[in-house]
Design an enzyme around this catalytic site. Structure first.
Site, short mmCIF file in Angstrom:
data_model
loop_
_atom_site.label_atom_id
_atom_site.label_comp_id
_atom_site.label_asym_id
_atom_site.label_seq_id
_atom_site.Cartn_x
_atom_site.Cartn_y
_atom_site.Cartn_z
CD GLU A 38 -2.51 0.89 2.90
OE1 GLU A 38 -2.14 -0.01 3.70
OE2 GLU A 38 -3.46 1.64 3.15
CE LYS A 112 -7.04 0.74 3.86
NZ LYS A 112 -5.82 1.15 4.62
CB CYS A 150 -4.11 -2.30 4.18
SG CYS A 150 -3.10 -2.62 5.66
CB VAL A 177 0.20 -0.93 12.17
CG1 VAL A 177 0.80 0.06 11.19
CG2 VAL A 177 -1.30 -0.75 12.22
CG MET A 178 -3.26 -3.66 14.48
SD MET A 178 -5.04 -3.63 14.77
CE MET A 178 -5.70 -3.85 13.15
C1 ACM Z 1 -4.01 -0.34 7.17
O1 ACM Z 1 -5.11 -0.44 6.65
N1 ACM Z 1 -3.00 0.28 6.57
C2 ACM Z 1 -3.73 -0.96 8.48
#
Ligand code: ACM
Length: 271
Positions: A38, A112, A150, A177-178
């Protein structure tokens, strides 16, 4: 068919450097479809709309998208990559988008839909429906590819919508990030009987006192949940595997059960 991911660390705001890095890495290997993270052009951690305005581009003539289209035409391949998009139809709107760049200078876009955390301070939520593209190549004949970005992983409807439209491969540019997504993609692959390619970034973005660290470990799965490749936490790497995209067409898990035909739609109320 050769599919893969390029896991790397985009430098925040250094669009030209990021393009050079991608150009240097993609010519190391042969592939038919490659997925990049991304926001590969810009990095992730925006703290102002001005930054977003500066680094975003139109898909039709921006330097990042043009360079991907050039690579695809030279290598006769397809690349799905996240970038920050300035909308053609309204220059005041910015989307967290993914381009599927094709060898014949054609492209398709996904914007997105499920924005994560402070992304919604800057980006407009996507306005394009999930769709599946037919791609062709001498080595593999044809394949059907859908894109999600993502956080879409957390909404199983995204991958399901693509699979029901015939996607054999889900290209999934990410900045995770998770730690949950890489595990959850196992379910997305198995419940839909599709190949998944999650291309995550590594490293951290630091901007005006804010900091975020990304988890790497990009992952590719086959329709039966076999790990085709797993990236490291913190190394830039280009990993390519060989698949037969038609393996995703068999939705029977045994002679009685079919992933799609067995759905009891009358008993679901998910709207
Ligand atoms: C995300 O959607 N970049 C965690």
């Amino acid at each position: 068919m050769k599919i893969g991911f390029l896991q790397f660390k985009p430098e925040f705001g250094k669009v030209k450097e990021n393009i050079s890095k991608i150009e240097n890495m993609v010519f190391e290997k042969d592939f038919d479809l490659l997925v990049l993270p991304e926001l590969s052009n810009s990095g992730y951690l925006f703290v102002s709309k001005e930054e977003l305005e500066e680094y975003s581009e139109r898909a039709s003539d921006g330097i990042f998208c043009s360079s991907l289209l050039k690579i695809c035409s030279q290598k006769k391949c397809y690349i799905a990559a996240g970038f920050c998009e300035r909308a053609e139809e309204d220059e005041t709107l910015y989307y967290n988008s993914s381009i599927l760049a094709c060898p014949e200078s054609r492209y398709s876009l996904y914007r997105k839909i499920h924005l994560f955390y402070e992304e919604s301070n800057f980006f407009t939520p996507g306005n394009l429906k999930y769709k599946v593209e037919k791609i062709t190549g001498e080595r593999f004949g044809e394949a059907y590819v859908g894109m999600m970005i993502c956080l879409d992983w957390l909404f199983p409807e995204a991958a399901r919508t693509l699979a029901l439209q015939g996607a054999q491969i889900i290209a999934h540019p990410s900045n995770l990030v998770m730690p949950y997504c890489q595990k959850a993609m196992y379910a997305r692959a198995v419940e839909n009987g599709v190949f998944t390619i999650t291309a995550n970034r590594i490293g951290e973005d630091v901007n005006h006192g804010k900091e975020v660290t990304f988890t790497g470990e990009s992952v590719m799965l086959n329709p039966r949940g076999k790990y085709l490749a797993r990236g490291t936490k913190d190394t830039e790497e280009l990993i390519i595997v060989d698949i037969n995209p038609a393996d995703a067409d068999d939705k029977f898990i045994n002679e009685y059960n079919h992933l799609f035909n067995d759905r009891r739609k009358d008993f679901y109320s998910i709207n």
